[in-house]
Design a protein around this motif. Structure first.
Motif, PDB file in Angstrom:
ATOM      1  N   ILE A  81       0.854  -1.188   0.000  1.00 45.31           N
ATOM      2  CA  ILE A  81       0.000   0.000   0.000  1.00 45.31           C
ATOM      3  C   ILE A  81       0.892   1.240   0.000  1.00 45.31           C
ATOM      4  N   ALA A  82       1.855   1.265   0.887  1.00 43.31           N
ATOM      5  CA  ALA A  82       2.759   2.417   0.987  1.00 43.31           C
ATOM      6  C   ALA A  82       3.520   2.641  -0.311  1.00 43.31           C
ATOM      7  N   SER A  83       3.820   1.589  -1.038  1.00 45.51           N
ATOM      8  CA  SER A  83       4.570   1.736  -2.294  1.00 45.51           C
ATOM      9  C   SER A  83       3.756   2.431  -3.384  1.00 45.51           C
ATOM     10  N   LEU A  84       2.461   2.595  -3.178  1.00 46.96           N
ATOM     11  CA  LEU A  84       1.614   3.303  -4.134  1.00 46.96           C
ATOM     12  C   LEU A  84       1.720   4.825  -3.962  1.00 46.96           C
ATOM     13  N   PHE A  85       2.409   5.265  -2.908  1.00 44.54           N
ATOM     14  CA  PHE A  85       2.607   6.680  -2.620  1.00 44.54           C
ATOM     15  C   PHE A  85       3.978   7.132  -3.112  1.00 44.54           C
ATOM     16  N   ALA A  86       4.056   8.390  -3.492  1.00 49.76           N
ATOM     17  CA  ALA A  86       5.339   9.000  -3.805  1.00 49.76           C
ATOM     18  C   ALA A  86       6.155   9.011  -2.506  1.00 49.76           C
ATOM     19  N   ALA A  87       7.475   9.031  -2.620  1.00 55.93           N
ATOM     20  CA  ALA A  87       8.338   9.016  -1.431  1.00 55.93           C
ATOM     21  C   ALA A  87       7.988  10.128  -0.458  1.00 55.93           C
ATOM     22  N   ASP A  88       7.600  11.293  -0.986  1.00 57.35           N
ATOM     23  CA  ASP A  88       7.228  12.423  -0.141  1.00 57.35           C
ATOM     24  C   ASP A  88       5.711  12.617  -0.083  1.00 57.35           C
ATOM     25  N   GLY A  89       4.964  11.533  -0.332  1.00 56.49           N
ATOM     26  CA  GLY A  89       3.511  11.581  -0.350  1.00 56.49           C
ATOM     27  C   GLY A  89       2.900  11.953   0.991  1.00 56.49           C
ATOM     28  N   THR A  90       1.641  12.364   0.933  1.00 53.48           N
ATOM     29  CA  THR A  90       0.905  12.787   2.125  1.00 53.48           C
ATOM     30  C   THR A  90      -0.424  12.050   2.188  1.00 53.48           C
ATOM     31  N   LEU A  91      -0.773  11.587   3.384  1.00 50.62           N
ATOM     32  CA  LEU A  91      -2.076  10.979   3.637  1.00 50.62           C
ATOM     33  C   LEU A  91      -2.764  11.837   4.683  1.00 50.62           C
ATOM     34  N   ILE A  92      -3.945  12.328   4.357  1.00 52.10           N
ATOM     35  CA  ILE A  92      -4.711  13.130   5.307  1.00 52.10           C
ATOM     36  C   ILE A  92      -5.931  12.316   5.710  1.00 52.10           C
ATOM     37  N   ILE A  93      -6.010  12.034   6.995  1.00 54.37           N
ATOM     38  CA  ILE A  93      -7.101  11.217   7.514  1.00 54.37           C
ATOM     39  C   ILE A  93      -8.263  12.115   7.936  1.00 54.37           C
ATOM     40  N   PRO A  94      -9.436  11.542   8.178  1.00 56.29           N
ATOM     41  CA  PRO A  94     -10.637  12.326   8.480  1.00 56.29           C
ATOM     42  C   PRO A  94     -10.526  13.306   9.631  1.00 56.29           C
ATOM     43  N   GLY A  96      -8.186  15.192  10.058  1.00 54.94           N
ATOM     44  CA  GLY A  96      -7.386  16.318   9.592  1.00 54.94           C
ATOM     45  C   GLY A  96      -5.898  16.101   9.787  1.00 54.94           C
ATOM     46  N   THR A  97      -5.543  15.024  10.458  1.00 52.69           N
ATOM     47  CA  THR A  97      -4.132  14.707  10.678  1.00 52.69           C
ATOM     48  C   THR A  97      -3.462  14.400   9.344  1.00 52.69           C
ATOM     49  N   SER A  98      -2.293  14.972   9.156  1.00 50.24           N
ATOM     50  CA  SER A  98      -1.537  14.793   7.927  1.00 50.24           C
ATOM     51  C   SER A  98      -0.331  13.895   8.212  1.00 50.24           C
ATOM     52  N   ILE A  99      -0.232  12.804   7.456  1.00 51.87           N
ATOM     53  CA  ILE A  99       0.884  11.869   7.616  1.00 51.87           C
ATOM     54  C   ILE A  99       1.795  12.067   6.409  1.00 51.87           C
ATOM     55  N   GLN A 100       3.042  12.424   6.668  1.00 54.24           N
ATOM     56  CA  GLN A 100       3.997  12.769   5.626  1.00 54.24           C
ATOM     57  C   GLN A 100       4.997  11.647   5.389  1.00 54.24           C
ATOM     58  N   SER A 101       5.272  11.324   4.171  1.00 52.54           N
ATOM     59  CA  SER A 101       6.297  10.384   3.691  1.00 52.54           C
ATOM     60  C   SER A 101       5.787   8.945   3.636  1.00 52.54           C
ATOM     61  N   ARG A 102       6.320   8.260   2.671  1.00 52.30           N
ATOM     62  CA  ARG A 102       5.948   6.862   2.448  1.00 52.30           C
ATOM     63  C   ARG A 102       6.209   6.009   3.694  1.00 52.30           C
ATOM     64  N   SER A 103       7.349   6.217   4.354  1.00 49.99           N
ATOM     65  CA  SER A 103       7.676   5.388   5.524  1.00 49.99           C
ATOM     66  C   SER A 103       6.708   5.633   6.683  1.00 49.99           C
ATOM     67  N   GLU A 104       6.308   6.888   6.907  1.00 52.02           N
ATOM     68  CA  GLU A 104       5.355   7.187   7.978  1.00 52.02           C
ATOM     69  C   GLU A 104       3.962   6.661   7.628  1.00 52.02           C
ATOM     70  N   ILE A 105       3.606   6.724   6.364  1.00 55.06           N
ATOM     71  CA  ILE A 105       2.318   6.190   5.922  1.00 55.06           C
ATOM     72  C   ILE A 105       2.301   4.685   6.158  1.00 55.06           C
ATOM     73  N   GLU A 106       3.376   4.004   5.793  1.00 51.49           N
ATOM     74  CA  GLU A 106       3.459   2.556   6.007  1.00 51.49           C
ATOM     75  C   GLU A 106       3.357   2.222   7.497  1.00 51.49           C
ATOM     76  N   LYS A 107       4.061   2.961   8.322  1.00 54.73           N
ATOM     77  CA  LYS A 107       4.040   2.734   9.775  1.00 54.73           C
ATOM     78  C   LYS A 107       2.625   2.926  10.334  1.00 54.73           C
ATOM     79  N   THR A 108       1.961   4.002   9.945  1.00 51.68           N
ATOM     80  CA  THR A 108       0.616   4.290  10.446  1.00 51.68           C
ATOM     81  C   THR A 108      -0.382   3.234   9.994  1.00 51.68           C
ATOM     82  N   ILE A 109      -0.306   2.861   8.733  1.00 49.29           N
ATOM     83  CA  ILE A 109      -1.228   1.854   8.207  1.00 49.29           C
ATOM     84  C   ILE A 109      -0.991   0.513   8.896  1.00 49.29           C
TER      85      ILE A 109
END
Length: 185
Positions: A81-94, A96-109
């Motif tokens: 899942i994380a590999s579908l994001f750009a290295a500096d990608g951002t995930l914003i959850i409902p 309003g929290t913003s998760i920055q970077s592929r590695s942080e997105i992978e960790k959170t997921i």
């Protein structure tokens, strides 16, 4: 904490849509975040991520990333899942929290997927695809995340998402994913 509140932050956490997207989800559509190029969608009827689309001359369509996200979420493959994001990608959850970077997105997921979202199933529709230029795409749609376990009860969450994608080395990657609860209206 109420079930509604728990389901609200859980869903986005996975939606990344979940799968990631699929993942986490919040509030009302914020019109001030809509840029000019997002207001010029291509004409397409709503469909699920599993339905096919017709790419131009062998090009992978932007909504293929959504299909991969849903499939990967349902297979429980967090790193994919994380590999579908750009290295500096951002995930914003409902929330309003913003998760920055592929590695942080992978960790959170991974954290969310190993607990409340462990046995969830993601489904979605793709409602709109905009192509402001050859290297940028905006994919909008709705999702449903079923099987959220809270205190022994199973619930689901629904909402909408906006994936901003960029093309890198011929592959569409998510540069920004916004996952929201509820209806767009």
């Amino acid at each position: 904490m109420s079930r509604k509140k728990i389901a609200g932050w859980l869903v986005p956490s996975f939606l990344v849509f979940v799968p990631l997207v699929a993942f986490l989800v919040s509030g009302q559509w914020r019109k001030e975040l809509v840029t000019e190029y997002e207001q010029t969608p291509t004409a397409r009827s709503p469909r699920t991520a599993e339905e096919g689309s017709s790419p131009a001359q062998g090009e992978t369509p932007p909504d293929d990333t959504v299909k991969k996200l849903v499939r990967t979420w349902n297979q429980g493959k967090v790193e994919n899942i994380a590999s579908l994001f750009a290295a500096d990608g951002t995930l914003i959850i409902p929330t309003g929290t913003s998760i920055q970077s592929r590695s942080e997105i992978e960790k959170t997921i991974a954290e969310k997927r190993s607990s409340l979202l462990k046995e969830t199933t993601l489904s979605n529709t793709v409602d709109e695809i905009a192509r402001p230029d050859a290297e940028t795409a905006i994919v909008k749609g709705t999702y449903q995340l079923e099987g959220i376990k809270i205190l022994g009860f199973s619930t689901s969450a629904t909402g909408f998402y906006v994936l901003r994608q960029i093309k890198q080395e011929g592959r569409w990657l998510i540069s920004r994913a916004e996952v929201n609860r509820g209806n767009k209206d």
